[in-house]
Design an enzyme around this catalytic site. Structure first.
Site, PDB file in Angstrom:
ATOM      1  N   HIS A 288       1.734   4.375  -2.983  1.00  0.00           N
ATOM      2  CA  HIS A 288       1.832   5.839  -2.813  1.00  0.00           C
ATOM      3  C   HIS A 288       3.200   6.315  -3.313  1.00  0.00           C
ATOM      4  CE1 HIS A 288      -1.766   6.375  -0.442  1.00  0.00           C
ATOM      5  NE2 HIS A 288      -1.331   5.719   0.609  1.00  0.00           N
TER       6      HIS A 288
ATOM      7  N   ASP B 152      -6.401   8.283   4.030  1.00  0.00           N
ATOM      8  CA  ASP B 152      -6.115   8.763   2.682  1.00  0.00           C
ATOM      9  C   ASP B 152      -7.285   9.558   2.106  1.00  0.00           C
ATOM     10  OD1 ASP B 152      -3.555   7.678   2.537  1.00  0.00           O
ATOM     11  OD2 ASP B 152      -4.322   5.724   1.926  1.00  0.00           O
TER      12      ASP B 152
ATOM     13  N   HIS C 287       0.846  -1.204   0.000  1.00  0.00           N
ATOM     14  CA  HIS C 287       0.000   0.000   0.000  1.00  0.00           C
ATOM     15  C   HIS C 287       0.888   1.264   0.000  1.00  0.00           C
ATOM     16  CE1 HIS C 287      -3.556   2.385   1.728  1.00  0.00           C
ATOM     17  NE2 HIS C 287      -2.528   3.184   1.962  1.00  0.00           N
ATOM     18  N   GLU C 288       1.882   1.276   0.894  1.00  0.00           N
ATOM     19  CA  GLU C 288       2.789   2.434   0.985  1.00  0.00           C
ATOM     20  C   GLU C 288       3.648   2.560  -0.269  1.00  0.00           C
ATOM     21  OE1 GLU C 288       2.336   4.644   3.166  1.00  0.00           O
ATOM     22  OE2 GLU C 288       0.972   3.429   4.383  1.00  0.00           O
TER      23      GLU C 288
HETATM   24 ZN   LIG Z   1      -2.377   5.193   2.374  1.00  0.00          ZN
END
Ligand SMILES: [Zn+2]
Length: 238
Positions: free
Chosen positions: A72, A169, A68-69
């Site tokens: 980004h 987010d 997930h990171e």
């Molecule tokens: Zn996030």
């Protein structure tokens, strides 16, 4: 803040685990070992196997937080920003920016990439589970059970992160969207207000239902106020 260990580097970004992560990992493993199928391994015959599978699931859960990171981070790098490090800690993960990207559309892409990667990962895991599982989930082998648990949690995390309140987010997506129509401080104020309304509603709901919801509501409210102060102090100093 500096109690973190570097475990590797991915696409040039140092990956670190916070000391708090070392506490939460066995806690998650214990949680999975105590839950009945399909959310845990309480029914596993061998005690050793039960804990190995639970720990493996906990580690893979944090690996999916890392993905997930990284989602980004990938778009941050693509749009000319830079990432200092990705840190895994008690409450998940955080990608610390060195140079931020400011164009609203690019920011929206960077922020949305995280929850979308969680949802896509979750859907793929559940498809894997449903399509290839030779028997029912309750009788399926460990691999399918792990896929089910991680698929389920990732989809939940993806949607939870889309709630339009800081530090989720969704709060950042809302601010980026608003900042296409007004200046950044105004956009932050509006996004913070939406986040606070969410927190209050969640808190009221929590009072009557679940104590955890109340705690999360306090956390969201606190973060909303902090985000507002952070942006104001950064922008009014000059
Ligand atoms: Zn996030």
């Amino acid at each position: 803040m500096n109690n973190a260990y570097r475990i590797g580097t991915i696409i040039g970004i140092p990956i670190k685990v916070d000391i708090s992560f070392l506490i939460v990992l066995p806690l998650f493993a214990w949680f999975f070992s105590s839950q009945a199928e399909p959310f845990g391994f309480a029914g596993t015959q061998s005690e050793t196997m039960k804990y190995i599978l639970s720990l493996l699931t906990a580690i893979l859960l944090f690996a999916s937080v890392l993905i997930h990171e990284l989602a980004h981070s990938y778009f941050t790098l693509r749009y000319g920003g830079s990432i200092k490090e990705i840190r895994l800690h008690l409450l998940g993960g955080v990608a610390a920016m060195k140079e931020e990207v400011h164009e609203p559309l690019k920011v929206m892409t960077i922020v949305a990439a995280g929850p979308l990667s969680s949802i896509i990962m979750g859907v793929l895991l559940l498809i894997f589970n449903y399509s290839f599982n030779p028997v029912s989930v309750s009788e399926g082998n460990a691999l399918f059970l792990i896929a089910f648990i991680l698929g389920y949690i990732n989809i939940f995390l993806g949607f939870f992160n889309l709630v339009p309140a800081f530090p989720m987010d969704g709060g950042r997506i809302l601010r980026a969207f608003l900042s296409t129509r007004m200046d950044f401080v105004k956009a932050t104020e509006k996004a913070v207000l939406v986040g606070k309304i969410f927190a209050v509603l969640m808190g009221i709901l929590g009072l009557f239902t679940d104590f955890w919801l109340l705690l999360i509501a306090f956390y969201i409210y606190g973060n909303a106020s902090r985000e507002e102060q952070l942006v104001k102090s950064r922008y009014t100093r000059y």
